[in-house]
Design an enzyme around this catalytic site. Structure first.
Site, mmCIF file in Angstrom:
data_model
loop_
_atom_site.group_PDB
_atom_site.id
_atom_site.type_symbol
_atom_site.label_atom_id
_atom_site.label_comp_id
_atom_site.label_asym_id
_atom_site.label_seq_id
_atom_site.Cartn_x
_atom_site.Cartn_y
_atom_site.Cartn_z
ATOM 1 N N CYS A 87 0.850 -1.197 0.000
ATOM 2 C CA CYS A 87 0.000 0.000 0.000
ATOM 3 C C CYS A 87 0.889 1.253 0.000
ATOM 4 O O CYS A 87 1.869 1.331 0.753
ATOM 5 C CB CYS A 87 -0.889 -0.011 1.244
ATOM 6 S SG CYS A 87 -1.872 1.486 1.376
ATOM 7 N N GLU A 146 2.861 -5.791 8.910
ATOM 8 C CA GLU A 146 3.207 -4.411 8.521
ATOM 9 C C GLU A 146 4.358 -3.883 9.389
ATOM 10 O O GLU A 146 5.300 -3.276 8.877
ATOM 11 C CB GLU A 146 1.988 -3.497 8.661
ATOM 12 C CG GLU A 146 2.307 -2.059 8.237
ATOM 13 C CD GLU A 146 1.170 -1.085 8.501
ATOM 14 O OE1 GLU A 146 -0.011 -1.469 8.362
ATOM 15 O OE2 GLU A 146 1.469 0.065 8.854
#
Ligand code: SF4
Length: 278
Positions: free
Chosen positions: A94, A124
């Site tokens: 992203c 993440e």
């Protein structure tokens, strides 16, 4: 009973983008591998596997293969090893997560100690830490701030896992500011998360019952549920419509529905249909 669906329900732009990239690359006919699940949702994972993308635990021989980097991103070491093994890389990280990677690299070069507010076991956060040679300090909750370590830092840069709770994060930063002379705080909680959390704060006050839809493995869904529950005890976290219980709606005049960033729209529609039938 009135059914109110959150405007933000369902996929965020980062998940939509990653899935689009994954489907396009699967259709191209190349062998595609991915380290772990594309997003934290079992149905979406199955769809992607059916499309021909293989989930692997470790990198093998990458000749004539493509490695798909997931929306959560990956460490610098994964990119390096994938290239060494011969993979072609398609990066679906992203853009908001990429921004965090860039921030920690620039801040480290400026001599800052990096502090990440987030869950150190989440992909993440592993990816963010994996941009650095020296280990970053990870703080998950207010009560787990390593004060002795923090007090010895002169200059620090704080970034946040994109799906963290906004209020809890600001409280942690307030404590850090008391102990670190030069502290740069980058609030990297992404916009879709902020909008969802705002609704998770508002909707439980306006509805008798709250239903939050998303996988048990989804960190952002968990956060929405926790926020909702803190305002309205009649908040329920479900993965699919099968888990709905008629007694939850007894005497209720309104129900609010929220869905995590990796929950497909058809799951939300099914839940709405089942609630209507009740
Ligand atoms: S939750 Fe935010 S950072 Fe994560 S994929 Fe979605 S938009 Fe990107």
């Amino acid at each position: 009973m009135k059914i109110n669906v959150a405007k933000s329900a369902g996929f965020c732009f980062g998940v939509k983008r990653a899935l689009k990239i994954a489907r396009e690359i699967a259709q191209s006919g190349t062998k595609v591998e991915m380290l772990g699940d594309i997003v934290h949702n079992e149905e979406v994972v199955q769809d992607i596997e059916k499309a021909g993308i293989k989930k692997v635990k470790r990198l093998r021989d990458g000749k004539n293969k493509t490695l798909l980097i997931r929306a959560h991103g990956a460490s610098a070491d994964v990119y390096k090893r994938a290239i060494q093994k011969g993979y072609t890389i398609v990066d679906a990280t992203c853009p908001k997560v990429k921004e965090i990677h860039d921030l920690v690299q620039v801040s480290k070069d400026e001599g800052c100690r990096i502090i990440v507010i987030g869950d150190e076991h989440h992909d993440e956060v592993r990816g963010i830490m994996g941009q650095l040679k020296n280990r970053a300090i990870v703080i998950d909750t207010l009560k787990n701030i390593p004060l002795t370590k923090i007090k010895s830092i002169k200059k620090a840069c704080v970034v946040v896992q994109s799906t963290q709770n906004v209020e809890k994060t600001l409280k942690i930063v307030d404590v850090l500011k008391e102990h670190i002379t030069t502290l740069k705080f980058y609030n990297t909680i992404c916009n879709p998360t902020r909008i969802k959390q705002k609704e998770a704060n508002d909707m439980p006050l306006e509805n008798d019952v709250m239903i939050i839809i998303g996988s048990r493995t989804s960190a952002n869904t968990k956060r929405l549920y926790e926020i909702s529950k803190s305002h309205n005890r009649r908040s329920h976290w479900i993965q699919s419509s099968i888990e709905l219980k008629p007694e939850w709606f007894s005497g209720a005049e309104s129900v609010g529905i929220m869905a995590g960033a990796s929950t497909p729209d058809h799951s939300t529609k099914q839940v709405i249909e089942v609630i209507r039938s009740l």
